[in-house]
Design a protein around this motif. Structure first.
Motif, PDB file in Angstrom:
ATOM      1  N   ARG A   1       5.964  -4.605   6.485  1.00  0.00           N
ATOM      2  CA  ARG A   1       5.527  -5.944   6.845  1.00  0.00           C
ATOM      3  C   ARG A   1       4.040  -5.944   7.142  1.00  0.00           C
ATOM      4  O   ARG A   1       3.535  -5.089   7.860  1.00  0.00           O
ATOM      5  N   GLY A   2       3.307  -6.915   6.601  1.00  0.00           N
ATOM      6  CA  GLY A   2       1.896  -7.068   6.897  1.00  0.00           C
ATOM      7  C   GLY A   2       1.676  -7.923   8.123  1.00  0.00           C
ATOM      8  O   GLY A   2       2.572  -8.602   8.618  1.00  0.00           O
ATOM      9  N   ARG A   3       0.433  -7.912   8.622  1.00  0.00           N
ATOM     10  CA  ARG A   3       0.118  -8.716   9.807  1.00  0.00           C
ATOM     11  C   ARG A   3       0.259 -10.212   9.526  1.00  0.00           C
ATOM     12  O   ARG A   3       0.458 -11.013  10.442  1.00  0.00           O
ATOM     13  N   SER A   4       0.153 -10.610   8.252  1.00  0.00           N
ATOM     14  CA  SER A   4       0.284 -12.024   7.897  1.00  0.00           C
ATOM     15  C   SER A   4       1.718 -12.510   7.997  1.00  0.00           C
ATOM     16  O   SER A   4       1.976 -13.711   7.979  1.00  0.00           O
ATOM     17  N   GLY A   5       2.692 -11.568   8.096  1.00  0.00           N
ATOM     18  CA  GLY A   5       4.099 -11.929   8.068  1.00  0.00           C
ATOM     19  C   GLY A   5       4.738 -11.687   6.716  1.00  0.00           C
ATOM     20  O   GLY A   5       5.950 -11.774   6.576  1.00  0.00           O
ATOM     21  N   ARG A   6       3.922 -11.371   5.718  1.00  0.00           N
ATOM     22  CA  ARG A   6       4.473 -11.087   4.391  1.00  0.00           C
ATOM     23  C   ARG A   6       5.104  -9.695   4.362  1.00  0.00           C
ATOM     24  O   ARG A   6       4.684  -8.789   5.067  1.00  0.00           O
ATOM     25  N   TRP A   7       6.108  -9.575   3.489  1.00  0.00           N
ATOM     26  CA  TRP A   7       6.755  -8.290   3.289  1.00  0.00           C
ATOM     27  C   TRP A   7       6.359  -7.741   1.918  1.00  0.00           C
ATOM     28  O   TRP A   7       6.290  -8.473   0.935  1.00  0.00           O
ATOM     29  N   TYR A   8       6.120  -6.432   1.893  1.00  0.00           N
ATOM     30  CA  TYR A   8       5.688  -5.748   0.678  1.00  0.00           C
ATOM     31  C   TYR A   8       6.680  -4.661   0.281  1.00  0.00           C
ATOM     32  O   TYR A   8       7.343  -4.061   1.136  1.00  0.00           O
ATOM     33  N   GLN A   9       6.747  -4.423  -1.016  1.00  0.00           N
ATOM     34  CA  GLN A   9       7.487  -3.285  -1.538  1.00  0.00           C
ATOM     35  C   GLN A   9       6.467  -2.222  -1.929  1.00  0.00           C
ATOM     36  O   GLN A   9       5.568  -2.479  -2.740  1.00  0.00           O
ATOM     37  N   LEU A  10       6.576  -1.035  -1.338  1.00  0.00           N
ATOM     38  CA  LEU A  10       5.686   0.075  -1.658  1.00  0.00           C
ATOM     39  C   LEU A  10       6.464   1.140  -2.411  1.00  0.00           C
ATOM     40  O   LEU A  10       7.627   1.426  -2.093  1.00  0.00           O
ATOM     41  N   HIS A  11       5.818   1.711  -3.407  1.00  0.00           N
ATOM     42  CA  HIS A  11       6.400   2.837  -4.137  1.00  0.00           C
ATOM     43  C   HIS A  11       5.377   3.960  -4.113  1.00  0.00           C
ATOM     44  O   HIS A  11       4.259   3.807  -4.614  1.00  0.00           O
ATOM     45  N   VAL A  12       5.746   5.079  -3.506  1.00  0.00           N
ATOM     46  CA  VAL A  12       4.848   6.220  -3.348  1.00  0.00           C
ATOM     47  C   VAL A  12       5.409   7.368  -4.157  1.00  0.00           C
ATOM     48  O   VAL A  12       6.569   7.770  -3.967  1.00  0.00           O
ATOM     49  N   ALA A  13       4.618   7.906  -5.097  1.00  0.00           N
ATOM     50  CA  ALA A  13       5.139   8.926  -6.011  1.00  0.00           C
ATOM     51  C   ALA A  13       4.108  10.021  -6.238  1.00  0.00           C
ATOM     52  O   ALA A  13       2.895   9.763  -6.273  1.00  0.00           O
ATOM     53  N   LEU A  14       4.596  11.239  -6.400  1.00  0.00           N
ATOM     54  CA  LEU A  14       3.738  12.359  -6.770  1.00  0.00           C
ATOM     55  C   LEU A  14       3.461  12.308  -8.271  1.00  0.00           C
ATOM     56  O   LEU A  14       4.380  12.155  -9.077  1.00  0.00           O
ATOM     57  N   ALA A  15       2.181  12.455  -8.657  1.00  0.00           N
ATOM     58  CA  ALA A  15       1.827  12.527 -10.068  1.00  0.00           C
ATOM     59  C   ALA A  15       2.102  13.939 -10.593  1.00  0.00           C
ATOM     60  O   ALA A  15       2.368  14.871  -9.821  1.00  0.00           O
ATOM     61  N   GLU A  16       2.053  14.081 -11.897  1.00  0.00           N
ATOM     62  CA  GLU A  16       2.199  15.412 -12.480  1.00  0.00           C
ATOM     63  C   GLU A  16       1.057  16.308 -12.005  1.00  0.00           C
ATOM     64  O   GLU A  16      -0.074  15.843 -11.830  1.00  0.00           O
ATOM     65  N   PRO A  17       1.314  17.599 -11.761  1.00  0.00           N
ATOM     66  CA  PRO A  17       0.246  18.479 -11.276  1.00  0.00           C
ATOM     67  C   PRO A  17      -0.860  18.647 -12.307  1.00  0.00           C
ATOM     68  O   PRO A  17      -0.607  18.603 -13.518  1.00  0.00           O
ATOM     69  N   ASP A  18      -2.093  18.822 -11.816  1.00  0.00           N
ATOM     70  CA  ASP A  18      -3.214  19.059 -12.727  1.00  0.00           C
ATOM     71  C   ASP A  18      -3.231  20.522 -13.142  1.00  0.00           C
ATOM     72  O   ASP A  18      -2.301  21.284 -12.845  1.00  0.00           O
ATOM     73  N   THR A  19      -4.305  20.946 -13.808  1.00  0.00           N
ATOM     74  CA  THR A  19      -4.361  22.330 -14.324  1.00  0.00           C
ATOM     75  C   THR A  19      -4.376  23.362 -13.202  1.00  0.00           C
ATOM     76  O   THR A  19      -4.039  24.526 -13.426  1.00  0.00           O
ATOM     77  N   ASP A  20      -4.769  22.934 -11.991  1.00  0.00           N
ATOM     78  CA  ASP A  20      -4.762  23.850 -10.845  1.00  0.00           C
ATOM     79  C   ASP A  20      -3.467  23.763 -10.043  1.00  0.00           C
ATOM     80  O   ASP A  20      -3.350  24.370  -8.976  1.00  0.00           O
ATOM     81  N   GLY A  21      -2.496  22.964 -10.542  1.00  0.00           N
ATOM     82  CA  GLY A  21      -1.219  22.833  -9.864  1.00  0.00           C
ATOM     83  C   GLY A  21      -1.225  21.887  -8.684  1.00  0.00           C
ATOM     84  O   GLY A  21      -0.303  21.901  -7.875  1.00  0.00           O
ATOM     85  N   ARG A  22      -2.242  21.025  -8.584  1.00  0.00           N
ATOM     86  CA  ARG A  22      -2.336  20.089  -7.463  1.00  0.00           C
ATOM     87  C   ARG A  22      -1.871  18.697  -7.884  1.00  0.00           C
ATOM     88  O   ARG A  22      -2.128  18.278  -9.009  1.00  0.00           O
ATOM     89  N   ASN A  23      -1.196  18.020  -6.954  1.00  0.00           N
ATOM     90  CA  ASN A  23      -0.651  16.695  -7.246  1.00  0.00           C
ATOM     91  C   ASN A  23      -1.454  15.609  -6.544  1.00  0.00           C
ATOM     92  O   ASN A  23      -1.731  15.704  -5.351  1.00  0.00           O
ATOM     93  N   SER A  24      -1.788  14.566  -7.300  1.00  0.00           N
ATOM     94  CA  SER A  24      -2.257  13.342  -6.678  1.00  0.00           C
ATOM     95  C   SER A  24      -1.036  12.510  -6.291  1.00  0.00           C
ATOM     96  O   SER A  24       0.092  12.792  -6.713  1.00  0.00           O
ATOM     97  N   VAL A  25      -1.257  11.494  -5.469  1.00  0.00           N
ATOM     98  CA  VAL A  25      -0.193  10.574  -5.083  1.00  0.00           C
ATOM     99  C   VAL A  25      -0.572   9.183  -5.567  1.00  0.00           C
ATOM    100  O   VAL A  25      -1.698   8.724  -5.343  1.00  0.00           O
ATOM    101  N   ILE A  26       0.359   8.524  -6.244  1.00  0.00           N
ATOM    102  CA  ILE A  26       0.129   7.176  -6.756  1.00  0.00           C
ATOM    103  C   ILE A  26       0.973   6.200  -5.938  1.00  0.00           C
ATOM    104  O   ILE A  26       2.190   6.364  -5.819  1.00  0.00           O
ATOM    105  N   VAL A  27       0.319   5.207  -5.380  1.00  0.00           N
ATOM    106  CA  VAL A  27       0.987   4.208  -4.548  1.00  0.00           C
ATOM    107  C   VAL A  27       0.839   2.846  -5.212  1.00  0.00           C
ATOM    108  O   VAL A  27      -0.269   2.436  -5.547  1.00  0.00           O
ATOM    109  N   THR A  28       1.946   2.164  -5.436  1.00  0.00           N
ATOM    110  CA  THR A  28       1.898   0.784  -5.919  1.00  0.00           C
ATOM    111  C   THR A  28       2.415  -0.124  -4.811  1.00  0.00           C
ATOM    112  O   THR A  28       3.353   0.220  -4.081  1.00  0.00           O
ATOM    113  N   VAL A  29       1.793  -1.277  -4.674  1.00  0.00           N
ATOM    114  CA  VAL A  29       2.128  -2.223  -3.614  1.00  0.00           C
ATOM    115  C   VAL A  29       2.240  -3.612  -4.229  1.00  0.00           C
ATOM    116  O   VAL A  29       1.377  -4.033  -5.004  1.00  0.00           O
TER     117      VAL A  29
END
Length: 366
Positions: free
Chosen positions: A247-275
């Motif tokens: 819930r936001g301060r405005s009173g609106r409700w949001y759907q969040l999707h938080v996902a790990l991206a595929e690892p890069d060449t060093d094996g590290r993952n970014s995180v992609i968040v959609t709102v």
């Protein structure tokens, strides 16, 4: 603790706040203001949670250092804290001295100058609506016991207040912006990308009283750390994404999707968040969940909103008309509506209309 007159005056004042029809941010702030008249509060953290997952989705705090807030979300709540709160909810325990929490909690509080405190789990019906940690600079054990007894009296009212605030927030939303915001965090949690639509959403989701310079709400930090820990465990069933309503301060409700991206060449993952904002049909479904309707009661309520008769609903569900009426009566009782028309007006008129046009075969399950 103050005298009996002050004690009861504060109790009645907080109870009135819980039933005043306030949004959840204002409710939490005013409850804390009134509680300060009954006990000296050094700092507090009052969080709401997603009732489906028990994950933190918004925090209101005062005099809580941002380093402490981040440590709580990154290191304490995703593991020991969430497990403790879930167990407490199942055992119907509501108020705890901080020393009864996992040892990492009192250690963190002492490190930040708060040696004592009380933790409240705000839950009912097997669903958690929030948590409130009241931190103290120290007092004697008898005073703390009296304060915990006082807080235990408040817990049911605070829980109902947060639950009703969630209902008000969903019902009050206007039109839905179809834009989807995207946030990308690099392997060490720094912001790598923010799209234009996500900026006002992140501002709306920003916690109150917690100043994080990167502008990432604690609910996203919480989910990110949970995913990274799961991935590091290398368990075959470790989740790669988390869906969360916030819930936001405005009173609106949001759907969040938080996902790990595929690892890069060093094996590290970014995180992609959609709102994105909840769509009308999702808000209607959320309303029925927040009112605590059972799956059958939700089906009957949706069928009533489409104008189906009791006999038609009974035929679709394979039950008797008498059973349909029982489901309808229980649904009306839970939301405080007198009859089918009032129930439809309360639940569906504004939020659920797009759902009503779907073919019958896609609407009601067995």
């Amino acid at each position: 603790m103050g005298g009996g007159t002050v004690h009861e005056s504060v109790f009645m004042g907080i109870r009135r706040v819980c039933y005043a029809g306030l949004d959840s941010v204002t409710l939490r702030q005013r409850a804390a203001e009134r509680l300060a008249a009954a006990m000296p509060i050094a700092a507090y953290a009052f969080a709401t949670t997603d009732p489906d997952t028990a994950l933190l989705n918004h925090m209101v705090s005062e005099r809580m250092p941002s380093t402490m807030a981040r440590h709580f979300v990154e290191h304490l709540y995703p593991s020991e804290g969430a497990l403790f709160a879930t167990r407490a909810m199942r055992q119907r325990r509501t108020v705890f001295p901080v020393d009864e929490l996992p040892p990492v909690f009192p250690t963190c509080m002492r490190d930040h100058g708060y040696p004592t405190g009380t933790h409240m789990v705000l839950a009912d019906g097997g669903r958690m609506w929030g948590m409130w940690c009241v931190m103290r600079e120290g007092t004697n054990a008898n005073v703390l016991r009296r304060e915990r007894a006082f807080l235990a009296r408040l817990v049911p009212h605070l829980t109902r207040g947060l639950r009703h605030a969630a209902l008000l927030d969903v019902a009050a939303e206007g039109g839905v912006d179809a834009a989807v915001g995207v946030l990308v965090l690099d392997a060490v949690g720094r912001v790598a990308l923010r799209t234009a639509p996500v900026l006002p959403m992140l501002d709306d989701l920003a916690d109150v009283g917690v100043d994080l310079t990167d502008g990432v709400p604690l609910c996203i930090v919480n989910c990110t750390l949970k995913l990274r820990r799961a991935a590091a465990s290398q368990q075959p069933d470790a989740p790669g994404d988390i869906a969360l309503r916030a819930r936001g301060r405005s009173g609106r409700w949001y759907q969040l999707h938080v996902a790990l991206a595929e690892p890069d060449t060093d094996g590290r993952n970014s995180v992609i968040v959609t709102v994105r904002l909840l769509e009308p049909r999702e808000r209607g479904a959320l309303l029925t969940e927040l009112y605590g309707l059972s799956p059958r009661e939700r089906e009957v309520a949706a069928a009533c909103a489409r104008g189906e008769t009791t006999k038609e609903i009974a035929a679709t569900l394979g039950v008797s008309p008498h059973t349909v009426k029982e489901h309808l009566d229980r649904a009306c009782e839970k939301i405080g509506a007198r009859g089918r028309k009032a129930l439809v007006a309360r639940l569906f008129v504004d939020a659920y209309l797009p759902k009503l046009a779907e073919p019958r075969g896609q609407r009601l399950g067995a």
